[in-house]
Design an enzyme around this catalytic site. Structure first.
Site, mmCIF file in Angstrom:
data_model
loop_
_atom_site.group_PDB
_atom_site.id
_atom_site.type_symbol
_atom_site.label_atom_id
_atom_site.label_comp_id
_atom_site.label_asym_id
_atom_site.label_seq_id
_atom_site.Cartn_x
_atom_site.Cartn_y
_atom_site.Cartn_z
ATOM 1 N N ASP A 1 53.220 34.011 50.631
ATOM 2 C CA ASP A 1 51.970 34.366 49.946
ATOM 3 C C ASP A 1 50.772 34.248 50.898
ATOM 4 O O ASP A 1 49.640 34.538 50.519
ATOM 5 C CB ASP A 1 51.775 33.573 48.644
ATOM 6 C CG ASP A 1 51.771 32.069 48.850
ATOM 7 O OD1 ASP A 1 51.914 31.621 50.003
ATOM 8 O OD2 ASP A 1 51.608 31.340 47.850
ATOM 9 N N SER A 2 51.047 33.862 52.155
ATOM 10 C CA SER A 2 50.019 33.983 53.200
ATOM 11 C C SER A 2 49.594 35.452 53.329
ATOM 12 O O SER A 2 48.559 35.749 53.938
ATOM 13 C CB SER A 2 50.553 33.461 54.539
ATOM 14 O OG SER A 2 51.804 34.046 54.835
ATOM 15 N N GLU B 1 56.563 25.839 46.018
ATOM 16 C CA GLU B 1 55.967 24.646 46.605
ATOM 17 C C GLU B 1 56.075 23.444 45.673
ATOM 18 O O GLU B 1 55.864 23.582 44.461
ATOM 19 C CB GLU B 1 54.479 24.903 46.901
ATOM 20 C CG GLU B 1 54.274 25.991 47.938
ATOM 21 C CD GLU B 1 52.809 26.241 48.270
ATOM 22 O OE1 GLU B 1 51.923 25.492 47.791
ATOM 23 O OE2 GLU B 1 52.553 27.201 49.023
ATOM 24 N N ASP C 1 57.982 34.351 48.450
ATOM 25 C CA ASP C 1 57.246 33.280 47.776
ATOM 26 C C ASP C 1 56.992 33.612 46.316
ATOM 27 O O ASP C 1 56.551 34.731 45.989
ATOM 28 C CB ASP C 1 55.877 33.100 48.444
ATOM 29 C CG ASP C 1 55.873 31.947 49.434
ATOM 30 O OD1 ASP C 1 56.754 31.074 49.347
ATOM 31 O OD2 ASP C 1 54.977 31.937 50.303
ATOM 32 N N GLU D 1 55.593 21.664 55.954
ATOM 33 C CA GLU D 1 54.353 22.169 56.557
ATOM 34 C C GLU D 1 53.421 21.020 56.924
ATOM 35 O O GLU D 1 53.072 20.187 56.072
ATOM 36 C CB GLU D 1 53.648 23.145 55.588
ATOM 37 C CG GLU D 1 52.377 23.708 56.203
ATOM 38 C CD GLU D 1 51.882 24.993 55.542
ATOM 39 O OE1 GLU D 1 52.558 25.512 54.623
ATOM 40 O OE2 GLU D 1 50.813 25.470 55.971
ATOM 41 N N LYS E 1 60.968 31.161 47.322
ATOM 42 C CA LYS E 1 60.449 29.866 47.785
ATOM 43 C C LYS E 1 59.353 29.416 46.827
ATOM 44 O O LYS E 1 58.579 30.248 46.328
ATOM 45 C CB LYS E 1 59.895 29.991 49.212
ATOM 46 C CG LYS E 1 59.222 28.698 49.713
ATOM 47 C CD LYS E 1 58.972 28.712 51.212
ATOM 48 C CE LYS E 1 57.723 29.421 51.643
ATOM 49 N NZ LYS E 1 56.467 28.854 51.096
HETATM 50 O O1 KIV Z 1 53.100 31.771 52.840
HETATM 51 C C1 KIV Z 1 53.566 31.458 53.939
HETATM 52 O O2 KIV Z 1 53.463 32.184 54.927
HETATM 53 C C2 KIV Z 1 54.250 30.180 54.042
HETATM 54 C C3 KIV Z 1 54.511 29.665 55.424
HETATM 55 C C4 KIV Z 1 53.260 29.136 55.999
HETATM 56 C C5 KIV Z 1 55.601 28.677 55.462
HETATM 57 O O3 KIV Z 1 54.538 29.566 53.076
#
Ligand code: KIV
Length: 271
Positions: free
Chosen positions: A41-42, A110, A80, A174, A108
């Site tokens: 989600d970056s 968190e 994510d 992280e 993924k």
């Molecule tokens: O969203 C993302 O790119 C991430 C990485 C920083 C691990 O979760």
């Protein structure tokens, strides 16, 4: 045949795992030699220009996942679950299924013990889950190193053990101090994937825009740049601009011509 989550699990202790983020088919095609493409989600920051990941939606993640899938041949694709898409077990399973339908092989999310039951419900639906501990960008107020005190370290270790029991096949760590990342890596049975968490993790992940020197807004200490692509792009755009203004581009090899005889007929007709 592309990798599956068991291939990643089996790499623990044998071979370091490489992970890069990817959000579009062109970049994923270029990066497909890594073990895992993370549709992170970056994307909110590097693709959509948001300040953080808190505005990213399921629609965004579905679109980026489809694009990543269209460019991949080899890597495992992990997508994510964005913020607020896994607040209940029902939402978590339904939204994970949407990402799988879009082309993800795993999802993924968190959090530690507070999401243990959510993780369980997703894995029970036969969807592989990657965990994410340490700095949690979806909710963090400040970007600071995690696990610097004995108590915070013990909590992280406990979280890692709990979500491993819930069924994650790997865990992103992280910005965890490297001593704590090492302890977690040694204690749990699934691979740890570090970002800013030192060399003892079982694998490493970087945001591809950071690694290529494309994203200049922030430059975390851990994000090693292997290229300065932003400078290269600016130089290319400058050359293009100059050549167009000075009428050096397009040149004869960049254009299409009609037959001379047809052209002559045309001239006659319009004169
Ligand atoms: O969203 C993302 O790119 C991430 C990485 C920083 C691990 O979760």
């Amino acid at each position: 045949m592309h990798k599956n989550f068991k291939n990643i699990l089996e790499m623990k202790g044998k071979e370091k795992i490489t992970v890069l983020t990817g959000y579009d088919s062109t970049m994923v095609t270029l990066c497909d030699q890594v073990d895992v493409i993370l549709v992170g989600d970056s994307a909110g920051m590097v693709m959509l220009g948001y300040e953080n990941t808190s505005s990213v939606t399921m629609e965004d993640m579905i679109r980026f996942t489809t694009a990543a899938k269209n460019g991949r041949k080899n890597s495992l694709i992990v997508s994510d679950l964005p913020i607020n898409s896994y607040n209940t077990k029902k939402d978590a399973v339904e939204n994970s299924l949407k990402l799988i339908e879009a082309g993800a092989d795993a999802v993924k999310l968190e959090g530690g013990k507070e999401v243990a039951e959510i993780i369980k419900s997703i894995t029970e639906a036969k969807i592989p889950v990657m965990g994410h501990l340490g700095l949690l960008p979806q909710t963090a107020q400040k970007y600071t190193v995690q696990g610097k005190t004995k108590d915070s370290a013990l909590e992280l270790i406990e979280d890692a053990e709990i979500i491993t029991k819930s069924g994650v096949f790997s865990i992103v760590l992280e910005m965890v101090s490297s001593q704590v990342a090492k302890i977690i890596t040694e204690k749990i049975s699934v691979p740890t994937i570090g970002i800013g968490s030192g060399k003892f993790c079982d694998g490493q992940v970087l945001v591809v825009h950071d690694m290529l020197g494309l994203f200049e807004k922030i430059k975390p200490k851990f994000a090693k740049r292997y290229l300065s692509l932003a400078d290269e792009i600016r130089n290319a755009v400058k050359s293009y601009t100059i050549e167009v203004k000075e009428q050096k581009f397009p040149d004869i090899e960049n254009e299409f011509q009609m037959e001379e005889s047809e052209y002559n007929k045309l001239r006659k007709e319009i004169e």
